[in-house]
Design a protein around this motif. Structure first.
Motif, short mmCIF file in Angstrom:
data_model
loop_
_atom_site.label_atom_id
_atom_site.label_comp_id
_atom_site.label_asym_id
_atom_site.label_seq_id
_atom_site.Cartn_x
_atom_site.Cartn_y
_atom_site.Cartn_z
N SER A 1 0.03 -3.91 10.28
CA SER A 1 1.16 -4.46 9.53
C SER A 1 1.08 -3.98 8.09
CB SER A 1 1.17 -5.99 9.59
OG SER A 1 -0.01 -6.52 9.06
N GLY A 2 2.23 -3.89 7.47
CA GLY A 2 2.31 -3.46 6.07
C GLY A 2 1.89 -4.58 5.14
N ILE B 1 3.07 -1.42 -1.60
CA ILE B 1 3.99 -0.56 -0.84
C ILE B 1 3.26 0.66 -0.30
CG2 ILE B 1 6.07 0.87 -0.99
CD1 ILE B 1 7.08 -1.14 -3.09
N GLY B 2 3.46 0.91 0.98
CA GLY B 2 2.84 2.06 1.63
C GLY B 2 1.44 1.80 2.15
#
Length: 102
Positions: free
Chosen positions: A75-76, A81-82
């Motif tokens: 999962s992010g 971000i990224g």
């Protein structure tokens, strides 16, 4: 495979392959290559020596003997971000088990 050995003890060998051609972990339909578990074959095995009266047994158990890194979840990270965090199955492990019936 199972066969009688010295004095009617039972020796059993079992090999279990688990394989896949690959799959996406998130299930959200994005098909992001970072969220894809590629193809693999994982081998598990067991070797058992059992007494003639089946009162006791000794097992040697091996899991993920090919020592593959198999993703189970990814999962992010919203705050970064990224970036992703991932969980994996256990690496290669071998255990010994003694069973006794009374």
């Amino acid at each position: 495979y199972s066969r009688s050995v010295f004095q009617d003890y039972q020796l059993t060998a079992e090999v279990s392959p688990y394989f896949t051609s690959g799959y996406f972990l998130s299930g959200n339909g994005t098909d992001d290559s970072l969220e894809r578990q590629g193809s693999y074959v994982r081998w598990d095995a067991r070797l058992t020596l059992e007494s003639p009266d089946s009162q006791w047994a000794l097992d040697v158990i091996g899991k993920n003997l090919s020592n593959k890194t198999i993703l189970t979840q990814i999962s992010g990270l919203p705050a970064s971000i990224g970036s992703f965090v991932a969980s994996t199955e256990m690496p290669r492990n071998v255990s010994v088990q003694v069973r006794y019936k009374w």
